[in-house]
Design a protein around this motif. Structure first.
Motif, PDB file in Angstrom:
ATOM      1  N   SER A  57       0.836  -1.203   0.000  1.00 49.32           N
ATOM      2  CA  SER A  57       0.000   0.000   0.000  1.00 49.32           C
ATOM      3  C   SER A  57       0.869   1.252   0.000  1.00 49.32           C
ATOM      4  CB  SER A  57      -0.921   0.000   1.225  1.00 49.32           C
ATOM      5  OG  SER A  57      -1.680  -1.191   1.284  1.00 49.32           O
ATOM      6  N   SER A 116      -3.979   7.725  -8.919  1.00 48.60           N
ATOM      7  CA  SER A 116      -4.436   7.289  -7.599  1.00 48.60           C
ATOM      8  C   SER A 116      -4.063   5.833  -7.383  1.00 48.60           C
ATOM      9  CB  SER A 116      -5.958   7.454  -7.477  1.00 48.60           C
ATOM     10  OG  SER A 116      -6.619   6.660  -8.460  1.00 48.60           O
ATOM     11  N   SER A 117      -4.114   5.401  -6.095  1.00 48.16           N
ATOM     12  CA  SER A 117      -3.782   4.018  -5.763  1.00 48.16           C
ATOM     13  C   SER A 117      -4.718   3.521  -4.666  1.00 48.16           C
ATOM     14  CB  SER A 117      -2.324   3.899  -5.306  1.00 48.16           C
ATOM     15  OG  SER A 117      -2.120   4.588  -4.093  1.00 48.16           O
ATOM     16  N   THR A 118      -5.100   2.240  -4.740  1.00 51.99           N
ATOM     17  CA  THR A 118      -5.924   1.593  -3.719  1.00 51.99           C
ATOM     18  C   THR A 118      -5.430   0.162  -3.530  1.00 51.99           C
ATOM     19  OG1 THR A 118      -7.535   0.867  -5.391  1.00 51.99           O
ATOM     20  CG2 THR A 118      -7.967   2.965  -4.262  1.00 51.99           C
ATOM     21  N   THR A 119      -5.589  -0.374  -2.312  1.00 46.43           N
ATOM     22  CA  THR A 119      -5.227  -1.765  -2.029  1.00 46.43           C
ATOM     23  C   THR A 119      -6.285  -2.394  -1.133  1.00 46.43           C
ATOM     24  OG1 THR A 119      -3.895  -1.094  -0.123  1.00 46.43           O
ATOM     25  CG2 THR A 119      -2.747  -1.345  -2.225  1.00 46.43           C
ATOM     26  N   ARG A 120      -6.495  -3.689  -1.323  1.00 50.09           N
ATOM     27  CA  ARG A 120      -7.386  -4.456  -0.454  1.00 50.09           C
ATOM     28  C   ARG A 120      -6.711  -5.772  -0.107  1.00 50.09           C
ATOM     29  NH1 ARG A 120     -11.321  -3.916  -4.436  1.00 50.09           N
ATOM     30  NH2 ARG A 120     -11.492  -6.188  -4.513  1.00 50.09           N
ATOM     31  N   SER A 156      -5.665  -3.236   3.400  1.00 51.01           N
ATOM     32  CA  SER A 156      -4.638  -2.219   3.637  1.00 51.01           C
ATOM     33  C   SER A 156      -4.333  -2.189   5.133  1.00 51.01           C
ATOM     34  CB  SER A 156      -5.125  -0.846   3.175  1.00 51.01           C
ATOM     35  OG  SER A 156      -4.118   0.125   3.362  1.00 51.01           O
ATOM     36  N   ARG A 186      -4.786   4.506 -12.650  1.00 46.79           N
ATOM     37  CA  ARG A 186      -5.155   3.939 -11.362  1.00 46.79           C
ATOM     38  C   ARG A 186      -4.290   2.715 -11.052  1.00 46.79           C
ATOM     39  NH1 ARG A 186     -11.614   4.132 -12.674  1.00 46.79           N
ATOM     40  NH2 ARG A 186     -11.896   6.400 -12.439  1.00 46.79           N
ATOM     41  N   SER A 204      -4.135  -0.362  -8.495  1.00 43.84           N
ATOM     42  CA  SER A 204      -4.979  -1.094  -7.534  1.00 43.84           C
ATOM     43  C   SER A 204      -4.370  -2.459  -7.281  1.00 43.84           C
ATOM     44  CB  SER A 204      -6.409  -1.236  -8.067  1.00 43.84           C
ATOM     45  OG  SER A 204      -6.425  -1.938  -9.297  1.00 43.84           O
ATOM     46  N   VAL A 239      -5.074  -6.253  -5.128  1.00 42.37           N
ATOM     47  CA  VAL A 239      -6.040  -7.115  -4.432  1.00 42.37           C
ATOM     48  C   VAL A 239      -5.344  -8.426  -4.082  1.00 42.37           C
ATOM     49  CG1 VAL A 239      -8.250  -8.308  -4.560  1.00 42.37           C
ATOM     50  CG2 VAL A 239      -7.979  -6.092  -5.689  1.00 42.37           C
TER      51      VAL A 239
END
Length: 375
Positions: free
Chosen positions: A217, A239-243, A245, A278, A280, A282
């Motif tokens: 993350s 942008s950046s997202t993690t699942r 986190s 983006r 991302s 997972v």
């Protein structure tokens, strides 16, 4: 067969000689003859109490059994020698340069293991030679591509500096203009040299990898932040997202950071008309899937299979404005391979996405090799 025939003749002569010797011994020794007679009278065989009336039958039967065994052994031994000589002849034929030839016949027993091993050895040698030729060809292509990509900006640098050296300018603005062009070309050369150095470093056998626990993350956030200003100037939101986190994995943070930096830089350069990039990640079943996607112009389908090749550039991307070296995605694949992962790309009119799949935990052998390199 001739040797078998000769062996039979010799055995018959030996048998006759032995019989003559035995008869002489018996005839010259009355005690031996009396003992044989007593034994003959005392032996009975079968339900009818049959007797052996002649010791010659025993001797001849024994000799016959021995002769059969000797002849069989000699023939089998000679046949195996014949097979081995045939295999050696085939080997000599292959050694003369007929590398497409294989020993065609099938045998029984250990000889077949020899034939199988020889054919497998030749196949392995041919594959090694093909790999060696491919490596040499790859090296030649690398030198050719590097020479071409270095010569083009170097020619421009020398040309504009020569204009200044020969005072072929009309004003100070011309000097500034020529110097700026030479400076930009020099930066392009520097980028190529750095990418080439990075690519050769990760391609080397046993390239050092500093595996450690890291928060993916934070890594993706750092990559996003480093390109935020450039993206803002181009009207692209990064942008950046993690699942979940935080998302912890075992990896080399420096090399993995280079992977996602190259993918974001690739999107900024070639994602014409994009409004976002983006990142991302997972987690799923012991692996993590990281996607770097943008909504720019799609990549032509015919180019998708070649994107990770060295110096390959989509035809529309060969403009001076992008200034790509053609090594960025090759570096991405090499680093991902070092992490025992995979990288793929999909491109539709709606979105182009590079998908990197990495194991959460590196194999034990990889960590031991990394520790060894570190020590």
């Amino acid at each position: 067969m001739f040797e078998g025939f000769v062996t039979i003749i010799l055995l018959i002569l030996i048998n006759l000689a032995l019989i003559v010797l035995i008869q002489n011994v018996i005839q010259t020794n009355p005690g031996v003859a009396s003992g044989i007679f007593i034994i003959k009278k005392s032996l009975h065989f079968g339900p009818f109490h049959a007797q052996i009336w002649s010791y010659q039958r025993i001797v001849m039967g024994l000799f016959a059994v021995i002769d059969v065994i000797v002849v069989w052994w000699r023939l089998i031994r000679r046949y195996h020698q014949y097979q081995m000589n045939h295999i050696i002849q085939e080997l000599h034929y292959i050694a003369q340069g007929h590398l497409d030839h294989r020993i065609p016949f099938r045998l029984k027993g250990r000889s077949q293991h020899v034939v199988t091993s020889v054919n497998a050895l030749v196949d392995s040698a041919v594959r090694s030679m093909d790999d060696e030729r491919q490596i040499e060809k790859s090296k030649d292509e690398l030198i050719t591509n590097v020479s071409h990509d270095l010569r083009t900006p170097l020619t421009s640098i020398i040309g504009y500096l020569r204009l200044i050296e020969d005072k072929q300018y009309h004003s100070e603005e011309d000097i500034v203009k020529y110097s700026h062009i030479a400076y930009e070309k020099a930066k392009q050369m520097k980028n190529l040299v750095e990418d080439l150095f990075e690519y050769t470093k990760v391609q080397q056998h046993g390239a050092p990898v500093n595996m450690m626990q890291l928060d993916l993350s934070q890594l993706l956030e750092q990559v996003s932040a480093s390109f935020e200003l450039e993206g803002h100037n181009k009207g692209i939101e990064i942008s950046s997202t993690t699942r979940p986190s935080p998302l912890m994995i075992e990896a080399d943070p420096e090399k993995l950071g280079r992977v996602f930096s190259n993918l974001v830089a690739n999107g900024l350069k070639y994602g014409m008309g994009a409004s976002y990039i983006r990142l991302s990640a997972v987690e799923h079943q012991g692996q993590v899937q990281i996607k770097v996607a943008n909504d720019g112009e799609p990549i032509p389908e015919k180019s998708l299979a070649h994107l990770f090749e060295r110096f390959y550039r989509v035809e529309a991307s060969r403009s001076k404005a992008t200034g790509g070296t053609g090594l960025g995605l090759a570096i991405v694949k090499s680093v991902v391979d070092l992490h025992h992962g995979t990288v793929d790309v999909t491109s539709t009119p709606d979105e182009t996405a590079f998908i990197v799949t990495l194991p959460i935990k590196q194999p034990k052998e990889a960590k031991e090799a990394a520790d060894h390199e570190a020590n």
